[in-house]
Design an enzyme around this catalytic site. Structure first.
Site: not given
Length: 421
Positions: A91-95, A97, A112, A208
């Site tokens: 998980t991350g700030s983007f959503g 996986v 994702k 990135d």
């Protein structure tokens, strides 16, 4: 498995690099730079889009069934596909996986799931639809989903790759071992090959590159770059956000707030990854945007006025303390092959235009071992595909460079190369 790069670089002790933890010059530099306008905040840039087709649901809870429809190709009718969620892998700030399995075929995929503003195009989806390369994670298809509170998510169905370079590297660190040099060469070469493809074919900058965004098959050691959520086609003269790229892998021009940077920022990041694999920990473990520059200067020395101008002309009047570069043999505290040191030096140039290109890195002597037909993995298995170049990859490359890039044994095996040699 993580088909999206998640997390930041792990913390590390600086003592293993043979560097002093502080000095009067470095302390002075840290204090003084803290007063500058070196940027360390999040910015975004996006584009408009049309209304997408949306399905309801698409939860990531284990056992949840997701049904979506694939558009038919070559006159074929639309096809319904079902995925069973297995578990969240990151998980991350983007959503998030999550891993899932296709009911119809049994194929394991990574999905994702990212929050989507319907008014905007999703740049990552557009980019993934363009890419077709053995060292870039493949997009199988995509769909939009809507939650009970009317939030819309984009779901990218990606090929499943079981490991990341980050986890492979950590497995060596936990047992106080260094990664075998053959793996460092393999991973670095495949990163460079993927970057040569996206840089030269599309003018696309990943923005990135880090170990968490490098998927790897632990059996074949084929590497695939993933997470194109920050990627962008760079257009000369058009500004870009400078707060991009995870801190440990961030090129110095980004720390200086440059907005008209180039794909050379990916080259710097690749050098950081290679050095980390050789060292067993991040080379530049900055604790903030400012401290990141301090860590770089402690290794590479103070940039010259001309180098600062190349990174950002607005900082040429800033007075930096004079710190000498740290010898590479002391940084790594072991004997590195001279070819490895040479390539690192080509990656770690303050002036972006003096860094080697991804293609130049691919033909570097460090990778000659990979071009030897007798080279095998430590377990005796053959190397992953390294020279299966497509016409798009070789377009515009001089024949003498192609001859250095693709060894004779690979040319004989490749029909395209046989027809165009």
């Amino acid at each position: 498995m993580a088909s999206s790069g998640l997390g930041n670089g792990v913390g590390t002790s600086r003592s293993a690099k043979g560097l002093k933890s502080s000095s009067s010059s470095v302390d002075w530099l840290t204090r003084d730079l803290a007063e500058t306008r070196i940027r360390d905040k999040v910015e975004t840039d996006d584009e408009r889009d049309s209304e997408p087709d949306i399905i309801d649901g698409a939860g990531a809870e284990p056992g949840h069934v997701i049904r979506t429809t694939l558009r038919g190709r070559n006159g074929q009718s639309r096809q319904t596909v079902s995925y069973i969620s297995e578990h969240v892998v990151g998980t991350g700030s983007f959503g998030m996986v999550f891993q899932a399995k296709c009911r119809e075929t049994g194929e394991v995929v990574a999905i994702k799931k990212v929050l989507q503003d319907k008014r905007y195009k999703n740049r990552e989806l557009q980019i993934m639809q363009m890419l077709d390369h053995p060292n870039a994670v493949a997009l199988k298809h995509s769909f939009f989903s809507r939650t009970d509170n009317e939030e819309v998510y984009l779901n990218l169905v990606l090929e499943f790759v079981p490991e990341t370079v980050n986890r492979v590297a950590r497995s060596y660190s936990r047992t106080n071992q260094l990664m075998p040099l053959i793996y460092v060469k393999l991973y670095t070469y495949q990163i460079c090959r993927a970057l040569a493809y996206i840089h030269n074919s599309f003018g696309l900058c990943h923005r990135d590159i880090k170990p968490q965004n490098l998927l790897v098959n632990p059996h074949t050691h084929q590497l695939k770059i993933c997470d194109f959520g920050s990627a962008k086609v760079l257009v000369k003269g058009e500004p870009n956000v400078s707060y991009i790229c995870s801190r440990y892998y961030r090129a110095p021009e980004l720390i200086f707030g440059a907005s008209e940077y180039t794909t050379a920022i990916d080259i710097w990041s690749t050098g950081c990854v290679m050095a980390e694999l050789l060292l067993g920990q991040p080379l530049f473990p900055g604790e903030s945007g400012v401290d990141q520059l301090v860590e770089i200067i402690k290794v590479l020395g103070t940039p010259t006025r001309e180098e600062i101008k190349c990174m950002n002309p607005n900082y040429t009047e800033f007075k930096f303390p004079q710190i000498k570069p740290h010898p590479w043999h002391k940084v790594f505290q072991k004997r590195l092959p001279p070819e490895a040191v040479d390539l690192l030096c080509r990656f770690f140039q303050y002036s972006p235009n003096l860094r080697c290109t991804a293609l130049e890195a691919c033909i570097h002597p460090l990778f000659d071992e990979l071009r030897d037909p007798n080279t095998r993995l430590p377990n005796g298995r053959p190397l992953p595909p390294l020279f299966n170049f497509k016409p798009q990859e070789l377009s515009g490359i001089p024949p003498e460079i192609v001859n250095r890039l693709v060894p004779e044994h690979a040319r004989k095996q490749n029909l395209f190369m046989a027809l165009h040699s």
